[in-house]
Design a protein around this motif. Sequence first.
Motif, mmCIF file in Angstrom:
data_model
loop_
_atom_site.group_PDB
_atom_site.id
_atom_site.type_symbol
_atom_site.label_atom_id
_atom_site.label_comp_id
_atom_site.label_asym_id
_atom_site.label_seq_id
_atom_site.Cartn_x
_atom_site.Cartn_y
_atom_site.Cartn_z
ATOM 1 N N GLU A 220 0.590 -5.547 -0.769
ATOM 2 C CA GLU A 220 -0.830 -5.203 -0.890
ATOM 3 C C GLU A 220 -1.689 -6.055 0.028
ATOM 4 O O GLU A 220 -2.878 -5.812 0.195
ATOM 5 C CB GLU A 220 -1.270 -5.350 -2.356
ATOM 6 N N ASN A 243 2.212 0.012 2.440
ATOM 7 C CA ASN A 243 1.096 -0.923 2.336
ATOM 8 C C ASN A 243 0.095 -0.382 1.322
ATOM 9 O O ASN A 243 -0.656 0.537 1.613
ATOM 10 C CB ASN A 243 0.457 -1.092 3.724
ATOM 11 N N GLY A 244 0.084 -0.953 0.119
ATOM 12 C CA GLY A 244 -0.815 -0.472 -0.917
ATOM 13 C C GLY A 244 -2.218 -1.000 -0.719
ATOM 14 O O GLY A 244 -2.423 -2.116 -0.231
ATOM 15 N N GLY A 245 -3.219 -0.203 -1.087
ATOM 16 C CA GLY A 245 -4.606 -0.648 -0.981
ATOM 17 C C GLY A 245 -5.259 -0.284 0.334
ATOM 18 O O GLY A 245 -6.321 -0.788 0.670
ATOM 19 N N GLN A 246 -4.650 0.655 1.064
ATOM 20 C CA GLN A 246 -5.210 1.077 2.353
ATOM 21 C C GLN A 246 -6.586 1.703 2.197
ATOM 22 O O GLN A 246 -7.402 1.662 3.095
ATOM 23 C CB GLN A 246 -4.296 2.112 2.993
ATOM 24 N N GLY B 313 0.068 -2.657 -9.247
ATOM 25 C CA GLY B 313 0.552 -2.012 -8.031
ATOM 26 C C GLY B 313 0.453 -0.501 -8.126
ATOM 27 O O GLY B 313 0.028 0.177 -7.182
ATOM 28 N N ILE B 316 -3.088 0.627 -7.598
ATOM 29 C CA ILE B 316 -3.486 0.601 -6.192
ATOM 30 C C ILE B 316 -2.922 1.816 -5.456
ATOM 31 O O ILE B 316 -3.620 2.491 -4.686
ATOM 32 C CB ILE B 316 -3.009 -0.711 -5.547
ATOM 33 N N LEU B 317 -1.643 2.111 -5.703
ATOM 34 C CA LEU B 317 -1.026 3.252 -5.021
ATOM 35 C C LEU B 317 -1.686 4.560 -5.444
ATOM 36 O O LEU B 317 -1.839 5.472 -4.632
ATOM 37 C CB LEU B 317 0.475 3.288 -5.313
ATOM 38 N N ASP B 320 -4.909 4.941 -3.501
ATOM 39 C CA ASP B 320 -4.606 5.410 -2.143
ATOM 40 C C ASP B 320 -4.353 6.910 -2.146
ATOM 41 O O ASP B 320 -4.884 7.649 -1.314
ATOM 42 C CB ASP B 320 -3.360 4.697 -1.594
#
Lengths: 695, 695
Positions: A220, A243-246, B313, B316-317, B320
């Motif tokens: 992240e 890539n998490g949180g883009q 996590g 976050i994903l 996205d």
Amino acid sequence: MNPNGSMDTFFNPRGVAVVGASTKNLGHHVVLNLVNGFQGGIYPINSNYNEIEGLTCYAAVTEIDGPVDLAIVIVPAGAVPGVLEACAAKGILHVIIESAGFSETGPEGIALQARCDTIARAAGMRLWGPNCMGLVDLPNQRFFTFMHPAIRREGLLPGRISLIVQSGMMSAIFLAELGRRGIGVAKACSIGNRTDVDECDILEYLLQDEQTDVVALYLESMPRGRRFARMARQAAKPIVLLNGGQSRAGATAAMSHTYSLAGNARLLNSVLVQAGVTMAEGIFQMMDMAHTLSMIPHMNPAGRTAILTLSGGAGILMCDALEINGIPIADLSEETRRKVGEIFPPWMPVANPIDLFPAVARNGRRVAFQGAFSGALADPGVDALVIHFVAGLEADMPDFQDLQARARKDGKVLMFWLMGRREGSRTFRDKARAAGIPVHDDALRIGQCLRAVARYQAHRQSAPGADTPPAQITAAPSLPIHQPGIWDEYDSKMLLATHHIPVVTEFLTDSSAEAAILARRIGYPVVLKGLAPGEAHKSERGLVRLNIGAPHDLDRAYTELRDKVGDRGRVLIQQQVTGDYELIAGFLRDPQFGPCVMFGLGGILAELEPDVVFELAPLDNQAAVQLIRAIRNRRLLTGFRGKPPLDEVAMADLLVRLGDIGTRCPSISQIDINPLLITKGTPVAVDATVIMEGA
Amino acid sequence: MNPNGSMDTFFNPRGVAVVGASTKNLGHHVVLNLVNGFQGGIYPINSNYNEIEGLTCYAAVTEIDGPVDLAIVIVPAGAVPGVLEACAAKGILHVIIESAGFSETGPEGIALQARCDTIARAAGMRLWGPNCMGLVDLPNQRFFTFMHPAIRREGLLPGRISLIVQSGMMSAIFLAELGRRGIGVAKACSIGNRTDVDECDILEYLLQDEQTDVVALYLESMPRGRRFARMARQAAKPIVLLNGGQSRAGATAAMSHTYSLAGNARLLNSVLVQAGVTMAEGIFQMMDMAHTLSMIPHMNPAGRTAILTLSGGAGILMCDALEINGIPIADLSEETRRKVGEIFPPWMPVANPIDLFPAVARNGRRVAFQGAFSGALADPGVDALVIHFVAGLEADMPDFQDLQARARKDGKVLMFWLMGRREGSRTFRDKARAAGIPVHDDALRIGQCLRAVARYQAHRQSAPGADTPPAQITAAPSLPIHQPGIWDEYDSKMLLATHHIPVVTEFLTDSSAEAAILARRIGYPVVLKGLAPGEAHKSERGLVRLNIGAPHDLDRAYTELRDKVGDRGRVLIQQQVTGDYELIAGFLRDPQFGPCVMFGLGGILAELEPDVVFELAPLDNQAAVQLIRAIRNRRLLTGFRGKPPLDEVAMADLLVRLGDIGTRCPSISQIDINPLLITKGTPVAVDATVIMEGA
């Protein structure tokens, strides 16, 4: 910190102390997980027990009487500093803190984590975690983790992909999902808060690990992005990153365009793609790409693909899926069409996709398939074959080992697009994979995976032998002026011109009469601009007059702008340049990646749909050329619509110089060249902004 | 052709004749499939048998002694015309030809198919196929198809989604894959060569069918696209389309930009999206979107989504995945944050995604989940809730009926993102779906499905009550000239100006002296263009001189251009307009969709990454405004970077007029306005090309 070589002890300790061992909950899980597979000494630590799972339990690590060089800590957070001191006293210099309650919980936790860090540094100790699930090594059956022991029943498979996962629970989820998909794992590393050991340390280790062919990561953030990118560029193994949180709102409102274009993830994506990293979108794409890369070590990067199918519709959908992903549909040679045509009825010309249905009706399944398969393998214009298959509709499965052997002999890549019954599919998939042939049920996923392979192969072929930074960086450049903050356009371009970056012809002027003289020298039409201190939005403020064609217009414009900018401002007269198109170039210092150069398309549409790429600075000529070719709309630069192609040598030189200026002068925080107009292929900086630290 | 009402007989015949019935192969399959479920009369036709599967077998349809109004034909292609004649004699006016060997096999097959068509037309008979798999009706257990009877063992589920599939084998594959995914089907229709019955006929029927909630289609072409689009616009049910063959090389090199921008699939996509059709990418997306649309009949189109998860996590994903699909992450209200905050530890401010982990640690799973769930449901800024769940990690499953009842009461939509063990997942999924809650294992798919729902709901709310074409279309417009082929820019703009479309000020000129007089009247700088007959690429041929600022430059330019264009050419003097940005507008007649208007961005970058949309012409003001707002970069038009917003009224008026001109004058095949410059929000046509039929 210790030298990285010591990372090996985390994976291969002689003995492991479990601080916080118990007969229930997480402390029990850790012991159970060790007992089920780890061959070295296991030392439960808990003063409340004499033994756990048949092992002697100690009151403190200092009492252990065997060789022990790793501790797994699962006590409440507040007790961890004491544990670390005991470990240091015992000479245990590798510790995995799996307890939570540190920097992720707010100020007190941050302070606690800092105390742990201080103790570790003083002792020369490496810390893994805290707030993590530790590590799992499937080929060696090592579970240094508090994951529920039942995870072993999730169908986990030993394999050759290693994982680095920032988020705790995701590492368990990833393991289970990979098992469900029949994908084997080597090492899985949950890194948590990364107070010391981070993804770079583990990546470096895994790139040397003989049991790892591909490294897949979920991160992240990437605090040592620059180091990561440099390692990736040198890596001899594929690296896949999710890539998490883009999508999160990026940096706060930024002063320069270069900076705002870097965004939250655009710079990271771009730099890592340049470094050969495969960027994944979503969990399953990450898994499937990593798996495919592990099975396909070589492919011609052209990736020209032939499709064999029994369904015309499936062939069409596969074409769509490949072309969306930039994978070309192979043009079959005259020879191939003639040869394969022999098994087809005369009314059916052979094309790609090869629709086998009419050939099967004529010659039976075996002859039709073998004829088409041999023909496609022999065609020099085919790099990969995708075979569409419906499991369960036919009893007999292909001889995967034979297909793969023949494909490998001809240097071709095979993949199956598999549909059909679940049971049949599972057997088919496992057998095909055992022969090294990827199998997917989604056409789009096949396109994505082939793209990943093609890009990785192209990167391998283009990567320079060594990552040598340009040697010429010696002294800081001389700056024409020394004020902090936002420089106006004139000063900014003076800095660029001093360092041999081409800028538009322009002069400061103090009177209307002087402006008229300068205009005659420059040649009409001219541009007049008012430069006000700290003003970054000249156009929006009405400080730009384009297309001034005659002296009386110039006189009026001068008077107006002089009024607007006042005593502290300046007036600039400039040649009016009409380019074929607009580019943009820049320099910035990124918090994760350090000094970087940016290149991309300019103009209003590029602001709406940015097409910019980034590379670590300084960069050499080769990297600059690659950067230029990395934009999405590279067609624009190669002679689009009859315009002359971009002078790549001049453009690369400009980017190298831009990187050098920024790198050599630490007080420069950003440089923005916007627009960089291209006329007959040659770049010239028409407007520019330099931002110095101390603003 | 018969009126469409008769389509019902294909689905609900009193009796069915199977011409080509047999005790083996496909002819056997058809009989077996009928016997297993169809309650009406079944009449095998084959002179070689007395009975098949216990049914009396007839030598010809004419010998049948019961009520029969549908024939399924599976004899070799050459025998089909004779069968049709017999059917006509018997009064069987609905025939499904499942045999292959017709237009898909070349010239002879095309001729054979035409013969069938002629026989059917003469008899007033409806033909379904040939070269198709017929139809399946799962709720009524009707299998009018030669698919292998074992398909019933693939786990097919009756449901409320109906399918129309052009490709033969894909229809069987779709059925099996839907079963695998636990998605129920109402009717599945394989339409084959579409010599008579096509997707429009069946769509019209299914839109009235009480057992169908959503229609999903796989098509590779849409010959009656215009009719399809009009039906879709009026439809009261969601329509999902997977359009195969989007990637293929489009029409051959086209003369106008409008035409080439229409491409192979861009026009189809655009027109259908305007009509409210959900366009799918790939087979599984099509299935999942259709299924989700069938389960979510209502949602606020804003689609503001709250996320509940136990893993940071995963949250976050999911963010996205939603943002990639344009679904906004809901801003929780002050009230919600306060209320939900009561179950969280003080160091953890409540945000969206709601990471339940700290609340679970504090209050247990039930209290934490119920608190967060109630809070999110009560928030007026939340339209949908996505709940991340790991099956198998907890024993107890949610009470789906209760969750759904509470969500429905508050007008909110629920979806589950489900991970974990396969067995647990399957039970979870089926139970949740039974309560009408969609479950997906891929975060990206949840984003795609929510986008489909949000767009469909927005379409429903914006769709006009009736599809009334503008009434003012009466007579063909007067044309200033009448030659066929490509009109030059002057004539083209004269046509536009005659119909009140704003064009740039310009005059033809015959001498340098006259040009000078006109330039003074227009005002310098001016533009001079050479118009050569049939020349569509003036810039590339050096026939355009921009930025002429003075009489002597004008004189030189005039002389040069006059030389270049020769006696048959003309010279045009024009006001030089500098716009804020460039748009493009056009008209064309599409082979599938008929007269259409195009609107989009102009300029060189828009050629590289086209941003254009299409709508059926003529169009009314409301449709024109919707079209303007449909481009990808609509932000450009609303006052981007301090520029004035586009005058939507003027732009819509221009598009309506463009559509009227083209529609009313059948000899116009294309109109291209490029560029359409926007200055202070107002459009003006700077260059234009009209192409008349007969070129």
